[in-house]
Scaffold this motif. Sequence first.
Motif, PDB file in Angstrom:
ATOM      1  N   UNK A 282       0.827  -1.207   0.000  1.00  0.00           N
ATOM      2  CA  UNK A 282       0.000   0.000   0.000  1.00  0.00           C
ATOM      3  C   UNK A 282       0.861   1.257   0.000  1.00  0.00           C
ATOM      4  N   UNK A 283       1.934   1.228   0.777  1.00  0.00           N
ATOM      5  CA  UNK A 283       2.808   2.402   0.863  1.00  0.00           C
ATOM      6  C   UNK A 283       3.414   2.711  -0.502  1.00  0.00           C
ATOM      7  N   UNK A 284       3.902   1.679  -1.181  1.00  0.00           N
ATOM      8  CA  UNK A 284       4.493   1.845  -2.512  1.00  0.00           C
ATOM      9  C   UNK A 284       3.468   2.377  -3.503  1.00  0.00           C
ATOM     10  N   UNK A 285       2.240   1.894  -3.397  1.00  0.00           N
ATOM     11  CA  UNK A 285       1.208   2.256  -4.365  1.00  0.00           C
ATOM     12  C   UNK A 285       0.682   3.671  -4.180  1.00  0.00           C
ATOM     13  N   UNK A 286       0.625   4.143  -2.932  1.00  0.00           N
ATOM     14  CA  UNK A 286      -0.090   5.394  -2.680  1.00  0.00           C
ATOM     15  C   UNK A 286       0.730   6.495  -2.010  1.00  0.00           C
ATOM     16  N   UNK A 287       1.845   6.172  -1.392  1.00  0.00           N
ATOM     17  CA  UNK A 287       2.576   7.182  -0.622  1.00  0.00           C
ATOM     18  C   UNK A 287       3.895   7.597  -1.255  1.00  0.00           C
ATOM     19  N   UNK A 288       4.244   7.001  -2.401  1.00  0.00           N
ATOM     20  CA  UNK A 288       5.505   7.335  -3.058  1.00  0.00           C
ATOM     21  C   UNK A 288       5.266   8.097  -4.350  1.00  0.00           C
ATOM     22  N   UNK A 289       5.962   9.224  -4.477  1.00  0.00           N
ATOM     23  CA  UNK A 289       5.946  10.034  -5.688  1.00  0.00           C
ATOM     24  C   UNK A 289       7.113   9.560  -6.559  1.00  0.00           C
ATOM     25  N   UNK A 290       6.801   8.777  -7.578  1.00  0.00           N
ATOM     26  CA  UNK A 290       7.829   8.098  -8.355  1.00  0.00           C
ATOM     27  C   UNK A 290       7.823   8.571  -9.802  1.00  0.00           C
ATOM     28  N   UNK A 291       9.027   8.736 -10.347  1.00  0.00           N
ATOM     29  CA  UNK A 291       9.192   9.215 -11.717  1.00  0.00           C
ATOM     30  C   UNK A 291      10.029   8.216 -12.507  1.00  0.00           C
ATOM     31  N   UNK A 292       9.828   8.154 -13.824  1.00  0.00           N
ATOM     32  CA  UNK A 292      10.598   7.195 -14.636  1.00  0.00           C
ATOM     33  C   UNK A 292      12.067   7.586 -14.735  1.00  0.00           C
ATOM     34  N   UNK A 293      12.940   6.678 -14.344  1.00  0.00           N
ATOM     35  CA  UNK A 293      14.372   6.970 -14.340  1.00  0.00           C
ATOM     36  C   UNK A 293      14.907   7.193 -15.749  1.00  0.00           C
ATOM     37  N   UNK A 294      14.348   6.518 -16.751  1.00  0.00           N
ATOM     38  CA  UNK A 294      14.843   6.709 -18.118  1.00  0.00           C
ATOM     39  C   UNK A 294      14.607   8.132 -18.596  1.00  0.00           C
ATOM     40  N   UNK A 295      13.633   8.810 -18.025  1.00  0.00           N
ATOM     41  CA  UNK A 295      13.393  10.206 -18.362  1.00  0.00           C
ATOM     42  C   UNK A 295      14.187  11.134 -17.451  1.00  0.00           C
ATOM     43  N   UNK A 296      14.203  10.837 -16.166  1.00  0.00           N
ATOM     44  CA  UNK A 296      14.661  11.815 -15.189  1.00  0.00           C
ATOM     45  C   UNK A 296      16.123  11.704 -14.773  1.00  0.00           C
ATOM     46  N   UNK A 297      16.781  10.583 -15.045  1.00  0.00           N
ATOM     47  CA  UNK A 297      18.190  10.507 -14.641  1.00  0.00           C
ATOM     48  C   UNK A 297      19.063   9.737 -15.621  1.00  0.00           C
ATOM     49  N   UNK A 298      18.455   8.885 -16.471  1.00  0.00           N
ATOM     50  CA  UNK A 298      19.235   8.094 -17.424  1.00  0.00           C
ATOM     51  C   UNK A 298      18.916   8.434 -18.874  1.00  0.00           C
ATOM     52  N   UNK A 299      18.309   9.595 -19.093  1.00  0.00           N
ATOM     53  CA  UNK A 299      18.049  10.023 -20.476  1.00  0.00           C
ATOM     54  C   UNK A 299      19.328   9.974 -21.305  1.00  0.00           C
ATOM     55  N   UNK A 300      20.399  10.543 -20.753  1.00  0.00           N
ATOM     56  CA  UNK A 300      21.656  10.659 -21.499  1.00  0.00           C
ATOM     57  C   UNK A 300      22.215   9.286 -21.857  1.00  0.00           C
ATOM     58  N   UNK A 301      21.959   8.300 -21.013  1.00  0.00           N
ATOM     59  CA  UNK A 301      22.411   6.945 -21.291  1.00  0.00           C
ATOM     60  C   UNK A 301      21.577   6.314 -22.405  1.00  0.00           C
ATOM     61  N   UNK A 302      20.283   6.447 -22.285  1.00  0.00           N
ATOM     62  CA  UNK A 302      19.395   5.795 -23.239  1.00  0.00           C
ATOM     63  C   UNK A 302      19.617   6.296 -24.660  1.00  0.00           C
ATOM     64  N   UNK A 303      19.777   7.619 -24.831  1.00  0.00           N
ATOM     65  CA  UNK A 303      19.881   8.169 -26.186  1.00  0.00           C
ATOM     66  C   UNK A 303      21.254   7.956 -26.806  1.00  0.00           C
ATOM     67  N   UNK A 304      22.209   7.506 -26.018  1.00  0.00           N
ATOM     68  CA  UNK A 304      23.555   7.238 -26.548  1.00  0.00           C
ATOM     69  C   UNK A 304      23.907   5.755 -26.482  1.00  0.00           C
ATOM     70  N   UNK A 305      22.921   4.898 -26.266  1.00  0.00           N
ATOM     71  CA  UNK A 305      23.203   3.475 -26.154  1.00  0.00           C
ATOM     72  C   UNK A 305      24.117   3.133 -24.996  1.00  0.00           C
ATOM     73  N   UNK A 306      24.076   3.929 -23.918  1.00  0.00           N
ATOM     74  CA  UNK A 306      24.869   3.714 -22.713  1.00  0.00           C
ATOM     75  C   UNK A 306      26.374   3.713 -23.022  1.00  0.00           C
ATOM     76  N   UNK A 307      26.759   4.548 -23.975  1.00  0.00           N
ATOM     77  CA  UNK A 307      28.161   4.626 -24.384  1.00  0.00           C
ATOM     78  C   UNK A 307      28.814   5.870 -23.796  1.00  0.00           C
ATOM     79  N   UNK A 308      29.719   5.667 -22.846  1.00  0.00           N
ATOM     80  CA  UNK A 308      30.452   6.795 -22.306  1.00  0.00           C
ATOM     81  C   UNK A 308      31.295   7.491 -23.352  1.00  0.00           C
ATOM     82  N   UNK A 309      31.829   6.725 -24.291  1.00  0.00           N
ATOM     83  CA  UNK A 309      32.640   7.311 -25.373  1.00  0.00           C
ATOM     84  C   UNK A 309      31.810   8.259 -26.218  1.00  0.00           C
TER      85      UNK A 309
END
Length: 423
Positions: A282-309
């Motif tokens: 119940x806590x997870x379902x209703x008390x947590x404000x959750x955002x998609x990590x691929x949008x909010x913190x790993x965008x740069x990884x996803x659009x570059x195929x996770x390539x640091x180079x």
Amino acid sequence: MAPSAVEVAPLPGITSPEVDKVGVPPGLKLIAPEKLDLRTDEEIATWLQLRHPVSSEKNVWAFWHSGYTQMTPWVQRNIINWVRRLGPDWTVHLLDRVPGSETNVSHFVESSFFPDAFNNNTMDGPHVGPHSGDLVRLPLIWKYGGIWMDAGSFLFRHVDDICWKQIEDPESPYEMSGFVIEMRPGVNCMLNGFIAAKRGNPFIKRWHDIYVALWEGVTNSEGFHKHPLLRHLPLLSPPLDKLNCPDLNLMMEAFSDYLAHFMCFERLRKLIDPTDGFNGVEYYSYSMLLFPALQETYYFQQVTGWSGTRQFELLTTQHTGEGVVKDDKWEAAESFVNDALANTSTMKLSHGPAGALDSFLADLWDSKEHQDKDNVEGTFAAYLRYGSVHFDQTRKMLPMQIEWPDEEVLDVAVLEPKGGVQG
């Protein structure tokens, strides 16, 4: 691709020649200088190495095992920019484990919160620093309130606007916030690089208790996935095709051990404790404000195929200055940076687990050869840093709609194995 920046007249109070030339990108607006901490980098760096009283719940907590002076320059600049961006209402606390340090975590958290391996400095293996951080982050939030951010994170949006206004709003149902990603197909798990909650949060304390239990009698994380509290959970196995990620060059057993802190979260969110009535589902379902990590913190990884180079190539591209050619490479770099500044709240760089990917941007910036490439004047990297401090996003962040998970629910105490058998 992100649209090009809007041409504007020179901006009063802003000295960046880059911004004067190209204007403010779409989806962004300038932050008034009076909202920022305008001390010099050197003044903020000195301040970060002092211990500060905890006078409110508006704390940003970070940790570097060997202390500020041992951070690579790009990580130091991250923390300095947090201080500058968040202004006077928030206090950034950068803690360490350096003997005699003003900012040693022992000044804030009692040893009773930690396992013997941490207290006795007997932790070993390749992940002492990250796993020390795993042990430190939750007690700090539970005792004092605030937000944990991994030191390798760029911050593109004020934490008030990411989540804190809703967490402190008495009319809001949300008590905790973070970013989630699929760690197995169809199974979302909250990352631990950004965690927000007020002091005394019931989920935070139980999450920490589970993780500490894994460390009883051991000095490293090997075999954590087989621990009685976690062994009912399948191994972590991210759906790499959905993440636009290449194959990970490591076994999922080692990956699950490395990220056992995530598995402790998963255990708790699927647990209803009959001894005190705590309902993780119940806590997870209703008390947590959750955002998609691929949008909010790993965008740069996803659009570059996770390539640091590839990320390094884009960010070292010259943004402004003599001889700049706005070719395909320049346009790709502009799109990459403008999109990050306008449409993601953070950018989390990590070093591992070592060997999991062909290249990590953090490793490249760590090297002596490239240790200042995150801030070379006129490059897109420097522009990204500038924008992270001086631009405000105009978009509205959209949380994930979490429904009651259709999964097995554990009807056991927080520290009771499934089936009640310890061995």
